[in-house]
Design an enzyme around this catalytic site. Structure first.
Site, PDB file in Angstrom:
ATOM      1  CB  ALA A 257      -0.928  -0.009   1.216  1.00 37.50           C
TER       2      ALA A 257
ATOM      3  CE  LYS B  49      -0.115 -12.349  -0.289  1.00 35.81           C
ATOM      4  NZ  LYS B  49       0.087 -11.071   0.405  1.00 35.81           N
TER       5      LYS B  49
ATOM      6  CB  SER C 273       5.590  -8.381   4.287  1.00 33.87           C
ATOM      7  OG  SER C 273       4.805  -9.477   4.698  1.00 33.87           O
TER       8      SER C 273
ATOM      9  CB  VAL D 155      -5.670  -7.284   9.714  1.00 35.09           C
ATOM     10  CG1 VAL D 155      -5.999  -8.715   9.300  1.00 35.09           C
ATOM     11  CG2 VAL D 155      -6.813  -6.689  10.531  1.00 35.09           C
TER      12      VAL D 155
ATOM     13  CD  GLU E 139      -6.665 -10.972   5.991  1.00 30.30           C
ATOM     14  OE1 GLU E 139      -7.003 -11.940   6.701  1.00 30.30           O
ATOM     15  OE2 GLU E 139      -7.464 -10.117   5.581  1.00 30.30           O
TER      16      GLU E 139
END
Length: 296
Positions: free
Chosen positions: A112, A162, A225, A250, A252
């Site tokens: 992002a 991933k 990440s 969050v 994931e």
């Protein structure tokens, strides 16, 4: 100029709203009111034809049940993951509420923060409806190159899996096991998620393209990440609860790990990396777990 509603004002939802605003009139909403340009109520968003939904995987089912009423919308799903409680992929959840031909799924390597800086990015829009994919592709700005695919299963498996490999890669980095070990782990992870994808009818080519290898290499090799940072925390001996609290965002991969572990047991699948990440999230010493995996 088309009007697009973005649901979810986290980092990724905000980045997509920024990117789409070059060619579209964009409105955004979230559960918590924000002091943002073009922030409107959910009711106003749901009056629009085009929706981009960036709600985390573990919150999607409850949100759809409680807040979403389908009204001939065209939907682009911008999250990746598997629901931990049900083992369902996002396409399985959304397709209970939106017709298959009216929904597409976004995949590919994309931080992002880089999208917010208008840095070159390539993404894949996945849908059984190629005309719908083309419509959404037209909304993206010049710095985002879009491709289209009909392999929803490949995009969903790769996009979810991933994140689990990224946790393992973060652990590898945190333990100081070196670049050789990291390369081995990531490449074996790609094979593992490709093998898992075949169970769901995914195409092999999706795993060597942007949705698979591209997203995996990005997510599993950078401290930008969240899931990689989860792995770093595990390597430091922190509990998953402590990591989530410190992260403040969050990740994931945690929920996806638990989903994959359950699916593997149910279907008798050999998913060694997902299994070891599960054990480490449950408190197994990462020095023992990851070293054993890499030596076998």
């Amino acid at each position: 100029m088309s009007k697009v509603g973005v649901i979810g004002a986290g980092k990724w939802g905000s980045a997509l709203a920024f990117a789409l605003s070059e060619k579209c009139e964009v409105y955004i909403t979230s559960r918590t009111p924000r002091d943002m340009k073009n922030f409107v109520s959910l009711e106003e968003i749901l009056r629009l034809e085009y929706l981009v939904i960036a709600i985390p995987a573990q919150q999607v089912s409850s949100w759809l049940r409680e807040h979403f009423i389908y009204n001939n919308h065209k939907v682009l799903v911008a999250a990746k993951g598997i629901e931990a409680t049900s083992g369902k992929f996002l396409n399985e959840i959304y397709e209970e509420h939106v017709p298959n031909e009216k929904i597409a799924f976004l995949s590919g390597p994309s931080f992002a923060t880089e999208v917010m800086k208008s840095l070159p990015t390539a993404l894949v829009i996945n849908s059984i409806n190629e005309e719908l994919s083309a419509e959404f592709a037209c909304f993206f700005p010049s710095f985002i190159k879009t491709y289209t695919s009909t392999d929803i299963a490949g995009a969903e498996v790769a996009g979810a899996y991933k994140n689990v490999i990224a946790i393992a890669a973060g652990i590898c980095e945190g333990l100081g096991l070196g670049k050789n070990a990291a390369a081995s782990l990531i490449s074996r992870g790609l094979v593992e998620m490709q093998r898992f994808g075949k169970v769901y009818g995914a195409k092999d080519e999706s795993f060597i393209g942007l949705s698979g290898a591209g997203d995996l290499f990005l997510t599993a090799s950078s401290t930008m990440s969240r899931n990689f940072r989860v792995g770093l925390g595990i390597a430091e001996g922190k509990s998953k609860e402590q990591i989530v609290e410190e992260l403040g965002e969050v990740a994931e991969g945690i929920g996806t790990t638990y989903a994959l572990y359950s699916i593997a047991k149910e279907k008798d699948l050999y998913l060694p990396i997902a299994r070891e990440v599960y054990y480490m999230l449950e408190g197994l010493d990462p020095h023992v777990s990851l070293r054993n995996f890499l030596s076998n």
